[in-house]
Write a protein that holds these residues in place. Structure first.
Motif, short mmCIF file in Angstrom:
data_model
loop_
_atom_site.label_atom_id
_atom_site.label_comp_id
_atom_site.label_asym_id
_atom_site.label_seq_id
_atom_site.Cartn_x
_atom_site.Cartn_y
_atom_site.Cartn_z
N LEU A 93 14.99 1.10 -3.25
CA LEU A 93 13.76 1.87 -3.16
C LEU A 93 13.59 2.45 -1.76
N VAL A 94 13.33 3.74 -1.69
CA VAL A 94 13.08 4.39 -0.40
C VAL A 94 11.59 4.66 -0.25
N GLY A 95 11.19 4.90 1.01
CA GLY A 95 9.79 5.11 1.31
C GLY A 95 9.20 4.00 2.15
N LEU A 96 10.04 3.02 2.53
CA LEU A 96 9.56 1.91 3.34
C LEU A 96 9.02 2.42 4.67
N PRO A 97 7.79 2.03 5.02
CA PRO A 97 7.23 2.50 6.30
C PRO A 97 8.13 2.15 7.48
N GLU A 98 8.18 3.03 8.45
CA GLU A 98 9.03 2.82 9.62
C GLU A 98 8.76 1.48 10.29
N ALA A 99 7.51 1.06 10.32
CA ALA A 99 7.14 -0.20 11.00
C ALA A 99 7.76 -1.42 10.35
N LEU A 100 8.18 -1.30 9.08
CA LEU A 100 8.75 -2.45 8.38
C LEU A 100 10.27 -2.40 8.29
N GLY A 137 0.79 -1.22 0.00
CA GLY A 137 0.00 0.00 0.00
C GLY A 137 0.82 1.27 0.00
N THR A 138 2.13 1.15 -0.16
CA THR A 138 3.04 2.29 -0.09
C THR A 138 3.65 2.58 -1.45
N GLU A 139 3.82 3.84 -1.78
CA GLU A 139 4.53 4.22 -3.00
C GLU A 139 6.00 4.46 -2.66
N TYR A 140 6.89 3.89 -3.46
CA TYR A 140 8.32 3.99 -3.24
C TYR A 140 8.97 4.79 -4.37
N GLU A 141 10.21 5.19 -4.13
CA GLU A 141 10.99 5.86 -5.17
C GLU A 141 12.34 5.17 -5.30
N VAL A 142 12.79 4.98 -6.53
CA VAL A 142 14.12 4.42 -6.75
C VAL A 142 15.14 5.50 -6.44
N ALA A 143 15.88 5.30 -5.35
CA ALA A 143 16.89 6.29 -4.95
C ALA A 143 18.15 6.16 -5.80
N PHE A 144 18.58 4.93 -6.01
CA PHE A 144 19.76 4.67 -6.83
C PHE A 144 19.78 3.19 -7.18
N PHE A 198 15.36 0.34 3.12
CA PHE A 198 15.13 0.05 1.72
C PHE A 198 14.23 -1.17 1.50
N THR A 199 13.59 -1.18 0.32
CA THR A 199 12.99 -2.39 -0.21
C THR A 199 13.48 -2.53 -1.64
N ALA A 200 13.43 -3.75 -2.18
CA ALA A 200 13.98 -3.99 -3.51
C ALA A 200 13.47 -5.32 -4.04
N ALA A 201 13.73 -5.53 -5.34
CA ALA A 201 13.47 -6.82 -5.97
C ALA A 201 14.76 -7.27 -6.64
N TYR A 202 15.15 -8.52 -6.41
CA TYR A 202 16.40 -9.04 -6.95
C TYR A 202 16.23 -9.38 -8.44
N PRO A 203 17.00 -8.76 -9.32
CA PRO A 203 16.85 -9.05 -10.75
C PRO A 203 17.41 -10.40 -11.17
N ARG A 204 18.32 -10.95 -10.38
CA ARG A 204 18.87 -12.27 -10.70
C ARG A 204 19.28 -12.95 -9.40
N ALA A 205 19.56 -14.23 -9.48
CA ALA A 205 19.94 -14.98 -8.29
C ALA A 205 21.34 -14.55 -7.84
N THR A 206 21.43 -14.09 -6.59
CA THR A 206 22.70 -13.66 -6.03
C THR A 206 22.69 -13.96 -4.53
N PRO A 207 23.84 -13.95 -3.88
CA PRO A 207 23.83 -13.99 -2.41
C PRO A 207 23.15 -12.74 -1.87
N GLY A 208 22.62 -12.83 -0.66
CA GLY A 208 21.99 -11.65 -0.08
C GLY A 208 21.48 -11.90 1.31
N GLY A 209 21.40 -10.84 2.10
CA GLY A 209 20.96 -10.97 3.48
C GLY A 209 19.68 -10.23 3.79
N TRP A 210 18.98 -9.75 2.76
CA TRP A 210 17.73 -9.04 2.99
C TRP A 210 16.62 -10.02 3.38
N ARG A 211 15.60 -9.50 4.04
CA ARG A 211 14.46 -10.35 4.46
C ARG A 211 13.46 -10.43 3.31
#
Length: 202
Positions: free
Chosen positions: A127-134, A110-117, A157-170
């Motif tokens: 992507l920035v704009g992630l609600p504080e609660a998350l 339900g949130t609108e985000y912006e690609v920061a870089f 931040f929130t993001a979508a992985y474009p390809r399979a890579t190592p990563g520690g995001w939830r």
């Protein structure tokens, strides 16, 4: 704002926050400089390059007028990304946030985000704009392989992985959208300044 020359045709602008990065990027983009070749924002810098031999004078004049507290208004593109919210960390995120999984999905989608870089991998947009609660830390033990299309959160931040890579995001879920395809005229789906909405996939 600090300026560092990068050869004869580029300058690296150093600032103190993502908001100031956005202000610099927006102001340079809005100026429509005819000799601008590349504008590359990052977490605390913006690299600006111009056509060889044209000089950095116009860039410096624009930078001299930037109000770092107020980004210039520019038209931005909206991108909608469908997401299947069935990620392996969805319940962990919900417990950490003190919510139900359904509430996490509703808040994230339900949130609108912006690609920061963009960075880390081709087509990976921060992507920035992630609600504080998350906002939650990365996993204590990163995965050796995060599947392509995974939609995730980490810190602010929130993001979508474009390809399979190592990563520690939830990982909250996955998308079938093609985030990067070298065969397309514009390979990356997301670019700095784009507005992004995640939609619950049917």
């Amino acid at each position: 704002m600090r300026l560092r020359r990068c050869g004869t045709d580029a300058v690296l602008v150093e600032v103190d926050s993502l908001g100031e990065v956005s202000a610099v990027r927006a102001a340079v983009r809005a100026a429509e400089l005819p000799d601008l070749v590349e504008l590359v924002p990052a977490a605390r810098t913006v690299l600006i390059s111009v056509r060889p031999g044209t000089g950095l004078g116009p860039v410096r004049r624009v930078l001299g007028e930037v109000d770092l507290s107020r980004p210039a208004e520019i038209r931005s593109r909206e991108v909608r990304i469908p997401v299947h919210y069935d990620g392996p960390d969805l319940d962990l995120v919900a417990r950490t946030a003190g919510m139900t999984a359904a509430e996490v999905v509703a808040l994230h989608s339900g949130t609108e985000y912006e690609v920061a870089f963009c960075g880390f991998a081709p087509g990976f947009g921060y992507l920035v704009g992630l609600p504080e609660a998350l906002r939650q830390p990365r996993l204590d033990s990163p995965r050796t392989k995060v599947p392509a299309g995974s939609v995730a959160i980490a810190g602010e931040f929130t993001a979508a992985y474009p390809r399979a890579t190592p990563g520690g995001w939830r990982l909250l879920g996955r998308t079938d959208a093609t985030l990067f395809d070298a065969r397309r005229e514009v390979p990356a789906l997301l670019a700095p300044g784009d507005r992004v909405r995640f939609e619950v996939a049917g």
